[in-house]
Design an enzyme around this catalytic site. Structure first.
Site, PDB file in Angstrom:
ATOM      1  N   GLY A 162       1.234  -1.128  -0.070  1.00 20.07           N
ATOM      2  CA  GLY A 162      -0.405  -0.254   0.120  1.00 20.07           C
ATOM      3  C   GLY A 162       0.660   1.819  -0.233  1.00 20.07           C
TER       4      GLY A 162
ATOM      5  N   THR B  31       0.371   3.965  -2.811  1.00 19.14           N
ATOM      6  CA  THR B  31      -1.100   4.906  -3.447  1.00 19.14           C
ATOM      7  C   THR B  31      -2.527   5.467  -2.231  1.00 19.14           C
ATOM      8  OG1 THR B  31      -0.532   3.949  -5.430  1.00 19.14           O
ATOM      9  CG2 THR B  31      -2.090   5.626  -5.616  1.00 19.14           C
TER      10      THR B  31
ATOM     11  N   CYS C 163      10.958  -0.838  -4.010  1.00 20.03           N
ATOM     12  CA  CYS C 163      10.333  -2.235  -4.644  1.00 20.03           C
ATOM     13  C   CYS C 163       9.915  -1.683  -5.410  1.00 20.03           C
ATOM     14  CB  CYS C 163       9.425  -2.479  -2.715  1.00 20.03           C
ATOM     15  SG  CYS C 163       9.561  -2.618  -1.963  1.00 20.03           S
ATOM     16  N   LEU C 164       9.298  -0.964  -6.115  1.00 21.76           N
ATOM     17  CA  LEU C 164       8.473  -0.292  -7.576  1.00 21.76           C
ATOM     18  C   LEU C 164       9.936  -0.494  -8.839  1.00 21.76           C
ATOM     19  CD1 LEU C 164       6.912   2.501  -6.551  1.00 21.76           C
ATOM     20  CD2 LEU C 164       5.927   0.456  -7.015  1.00 21.76           C
TER      21      LEU C 164
ATOM     22  N   ALA D 211       8.666  -4.503  -8.859  1.00 17.92           N
ATOM     23  CA  ALA D 211       8.257  -4.730  -9.987  1.00 17.92           C
ATOM     24  C   ALA D 211       8.724  -4.616 -11.543  1.00 17.92           C
ATOM     25  CB  ALA D 211       6.865  -4.532  -9.718  1.00 17.92           C
TER      26      ALA D 211
ATOM     27  N   GLU E 197       2.675   1.410 -11.326  1.00 19.07           N
ATOM     28  CA  GLU E 197       3.889   1.362 -11.177  1.00 19.07           C
ATOM     29  C   GLU E 197       5.081   2.364 -11.836  1.00 19.07           C
ATOM     30  OE1 GLU E 197       5.491  -0.941  -9.287  1.00 19.07           O
ATOM     31  OE2 GLU E 197       4.122  -2.809  -9.374  1.00 19.07           O
TER      32      GLU E 197
ATOM     33  N   THR F 110       3.616   6.040 -13.906  1.00 18.99           N
ATOM     34  CA  THR F 110       3.153   6.083 -15.655  1.00 18.99           C
ATOM     35  C   THR F 110       4.251   6.396 -16.605  1.00 18.99           C
ATOM     36  OG1 THR F 110       2.914   9.238 -15.310  1.00 18.99           O
ATOM     37  CG2 THR F 110       0.597   7.357 -14.281  1.00 18.99           C
TER      38      THR F 110
HETATM   39  P1  FAD Z   1      -2.352  10.974 -10.880  1.00 19.79           P
HETATM   40  O1  FAD Z   1      -0.791  10.717 -10.256  1.00 19.79           O
HETATM   41  O2  FAD Z   1      -3.270  11.536 -10.481  1.00 19.79           O
HETATM   42  O3  FAD Z   1      -1.883  11.144 -12.491  1.00 19.79           O
HETATM   43  C1  FAD Z   1      -2.532  11.204 -13.501  1.00 19.79           C
HETATM   44  C2  FAD Z   1      -2.016  12.010 -14.591  1.00 19.79           C
HETATM   45  O4  FAD Z   1      -0.659  12.914 -14.165  1.00 19.79           O
HETATM   46  C3  FAD Z   1      -0.777  10.928 -15.317  1.00 19.79           C
HETATM   47  O5  FAD Z   1      -0.930  10.842 -16.491  1.00 19.79           O
HETATM   48  C4  FAD Z   1       0.826  11.295 -15.097  1.00 19.79           C
HETATM   49  O6  FAD Z   1       1.711  10.619 -15.631  1.00 19.79           O
HETATM   50  C5  FAD Z   1       0.183  12.596 -15.012  1.00 19.79           C
HETATM   51  N1  FAD Z   1       0.906  13.424 -14.644  1.00 19.79           N
HETATM   52  C6  FAD Z   1       0.987  13.358 -12.364  1.00 19.79           C
HETATM   53  N2  FAD Z   1       1.842  13.704 -12.321  1.00 19.79           N
HETATM   54  C7  FAD Z   1       3.049  14.645 -13.235  1.00 19.79           C
HETATM   55  C8  FAD Z   1       3.671  15.284 -13.636  1.00 19.79           C
HETATM   56  N3  FAD Z   1       5.264  15.922 -12.549  1.00 19.79           N
HETATM   57  N4  FAD Z   1       4.551  15.928 -15.021  1.00 19.79           N
HETATM   58  C9  FAD Z   1       4.073  14.902 -15.510  1.00 19.79           C
HETATM   59  N5  FAD Z   1       2.618  13.966 -16.057  1.00 19.79           N
HETATM   60  C10 FAD Z   1       1.852  14.068 -14.617  1.00 19.79           C
HETATM   61  N6  FAD Z   1      -0.399   1.490  -6.076  1.00 19.79           N
HETATM   62  C11 FAD Z   1       0.250   1.228  -5.136  1.00 19.79           C
HETATM   63  O7  FAD Z   1       0.296   1.293  -4.175  1.00 19.79           O
HETATM   64  N7  FAD Z   1      -0.297  -0.507  -4.908  1.00 19.79           N
HETATM   65  C12 FAD Z   1      -1.077  -0.929  -6.141  1.00 19.79           C
HETATM   66  O8  FAD Z   1      -1.192  -2.519  -5.504  1.00 19.79           O
HETATM   67  C13 FAD Z   1      -1.663  -0.642  -6.975  1.00 19.79           C
HETATM   68  N8  FAD Z   1      -2.017  -1.347  -7.561  1.00 19.79           N
HETATM   69  C14 FAD Z   1      -2.294  -1.165  -8.885  1.00 19.79           C
HETATM   70  C15 FAD Z   1      -3.801  -1.810  -9.393  1.00 19.79           C
HETATM   71  C16 FAD Z   1      -4.738  -0.989 -10.808  1.00 19.79           C
HETATM   72  C17 FAD Z   1      -5.177  -1.974 -11.381  1.00 19.79           C
HETATM   73  C18 FAD Z   1      -4.320   0.390 -11.336  1.00 19.79           C
HETATM   74  C19 FAD Z   1      -5.057   0.750 -11.610  1.00 19.79           C
HETATM   75  C20 FAD Z   1      -3.299   1.481 -10.284  1.00 19.79           C
HETATM   76  C21 FAD Z   1      -2.637   0.709  -8.731  1.00 19.79           C
HETATM   77  N9  FAD Z   1      -1.699   1.293  -8.481  1.00 19.79           N
HETATM   78  C22 FAD Z   1      -1.342   0.467  -7.004  1.00 19.79           C
HETATM   79  C23 FAD Z   1      -1.661   2.351  -7.668  1.00 19.79           C
HETATM   80  C24 FAD Z   1      -0.764   2.886  -9.598  1.00 19.79           C
HETATM   81  O9  FAD Z   1      -0.282   2.826  -9.054  1.00 19.79           O
HETATM   82  C25 FAD Z   1      -1.075   4.438  -9.561  1.00 19.79           C
HETATM   83  O10 FAD Z   1      -2.778   4.599 -10.015  1.00 19.79           O
HETATM   84  C26 FAD Z   1       0.260   5.315 -10.343  1.00 19.79           C
HETATM   85  O11 FAD Z   1       0.994   5.637  -9.830  1.00 19.79           O
HETATM   86  C27 FAD Z   1      -0.534   7.158 -10.841  1.00 19.79           C
HETATM   87  O12 FAD Z   1      -0.820   7.563  -9.670  1.00 19.79           O
HETATM   88  P2  FAD Z   1      -2.931   8.045  -9.731  1.00 19.79           P
HETATM   89  O13 FAD Z   1      -3.189   7.107 -10.549  1.00 19.79           O
HETATM   90  O14 FAD Z   1      -3.077   8.698  -8.454  1.00 19.79           O
HETATM   91  O15 FAD Z   1      -2.428   8.954 -10.496  1.00 19.79           O
END
Ligand code: FAD
Length: 388
Positions: A134, A136, A242-243, A246, A367, A369
């Protein structure tokens, strides 16, 4: 066993016998235990995670690249090949294995106390206990440094308050590795999910990774003993390491989804007839197939290079970013292009192509974006951070 027709470059010759054997075993497991059922799991948005975890545990796939505590101690390349074969079945199934081995188990293996390792790693390696990771939160994804989950000391105990979102395996897990901000910085904790104050809720209506269980974790004044703290994890670099583990699996896994799309499409294109001939005979179809096969092989060479670097102990995080950015982006492009070749059948769940494409949308986001990996690479190239 050799790769299918897309192995134009004889990439098989780059693997040793043991690597080829591990790949064959995982491929057989996926053929028997995943492929016949996964379309149905996907449609229902359910997966028999516990059952699969036990079967994967029996084969030594959980934490397979870790040593000791019941883990197989395989090479990074062998682990990568396993991820590729698992994801050729479904990205959700590979996610189950990645989160268990590379996130939850790795965190305990790398940063835990001897007692924590003895308690959690053997049952997790056997698939008897399921872990999740955990990091996010609802309001903090790409920027985990801003996390709102707090850990405060109360006597010898720790008290955790906050919430985690989008956590793979959470609704079926026995233990979560939770990252929280303490007075001295970000710390990690092993949190049994039956601890009072912890609640999990499954996230439904996902249009992607439907054969994977995803959930929310609420932490409401969760009291933990002092030994729940991962003693060696200090600061955000611990969860980020860790990331990196993965992501390495994803570099390979995405190739599995893409290979399944390509194999399906090659079979389809050579048997589907329009205008009196197989659609594979049209030059426009061949151009698509050739471009996809070239990209797939480039991606495989990249994954293998990163795997060999990891096995010689020299893999850096930004190199993993190169692999994740390229291979997931190209796998998604391959899935989309394959779908066009299948025509209307491309949108049907009778074929795996659209399922893989939809899954890869999540893989592109989790992991780190694509944009975040571009920034990591950009920082390395320019010496200038665009994050802050
Ligand atoms: P945001 O951070 O809000 O980003 C939204 C958009 O803004 C993206 O396009 C991003 O690239 C862009 N953006 C953000 N900051 C910047 C920047 N500085 N410059 C340019 N662009 C930017 N998380 C865990 O901890 N453990 C898990 O097991 C896990 N499993 C997951 C399983 C699924 C099916 C999914 C969909 C997600 C999971 N996640 C998990 C979460 C995942 O790691 C996050 O969704 C990811 O890190 C992106 O965060 P966010 O969704 O809040 O998007």
């Amino acid at each position: 066993m050799s790769l299918p027709a897309i192995d134009l470059l004889d990439l098989d010759s780059l693997l040793d016998e043991e690597e080829q054997q591990i790949r064959a075993v995982v491929r057989r497991l996926v053929d028997d235990r995943v492929r016949p059922y996964v379309a149905d799991w996907y449609e229902r948005g359910e997966v028999p995670a516990r059952e699969l975890a036990r079967e994967f545990g029996k084969l030594g796939l959980l934490g397979m690249h870790l040593t000791g505590y019941g883990c197989a101690g395989s090479s990074a390349v062998a682990y990568g090949l396993a991820c590729l074969e698992l994801e050729a079945g479904d990205s959700g199934v590979r996610s189950l294995v990645s989160v268990q081995g590379s996130l939850a188990m790795y965190a305990i293996w790398r940063y835990g106390s001897e007692e924590q390792k003895q308690r959690w790693l053997p049952p997790m390696a056997a698939g008897e206990a399921i872990g999740c990771f955990g990091l996010t939160e609802p309001d903090h994804g790409s920027d985990p440094a801003s996390m709102a989950t707090r850990a405060r000391r109360d006597g010898d105990d720790w008290v955790l308050t906050g919430g985690k979102m989008w956590i793979t395996n959470a609704p079926v897990a026995d233990v979560a590795v939770i990252w929280a901000r303490a007075e001295e910085g970000v710390r990690g904790f092993t949190v049994p999910l039956d601890t009072p104050g912890v609640t999990t809720r499954e996230i439904r209506r996902k249009m992607s990774l439907r054969a994977s269980v995803t959930g929310e974790i609420s932490l409401d004044d969760v009291r933990l003993p002092a030994d729940a703290l991962l003693p060696e994890a200090a600061g955000l670099k611990a969860p980020l390491s860790c990331l990196t583990e993965a992501r390495f699996g994803i570099v390979w896994g995405a190739l599995g989804a893409a290979r399944d799309c390509l194999e399906t499409t090659l079979r389809y294109a050579t048997t589907r007839t329009q205008f009196g001939r197989p659609i594979a005979g049209f030059q426009l179809t061949q151009a698509k197939l050739a471009d996809m096969a070239v990209e797939w092989q480039k991606g495989y060479l990249l994954a293998l290079h990163l795997g060999r670097l990891a096995d010689s102990g020299g893999l850096r995080p930004e190199q993993v970013s190169v692999g994740k950015l390229n291979n997931v982006r190209e796998a998604l492009a391959i899935a989309r292009k394959c779908r066009t070749i299948l025509g209307a059948n491309g949108v049907s769940g009778e074929y795996p192509v659209m399922r893989h494409g939809d899954n890869l949308e999540s893989v592109l986001t989790y992991e780190g974006t694509s944009e975040i990996h571009q920034l990591v690479i950009g920082q390395r190239l320019t010496g200038v951070s665009a994050f802050t």
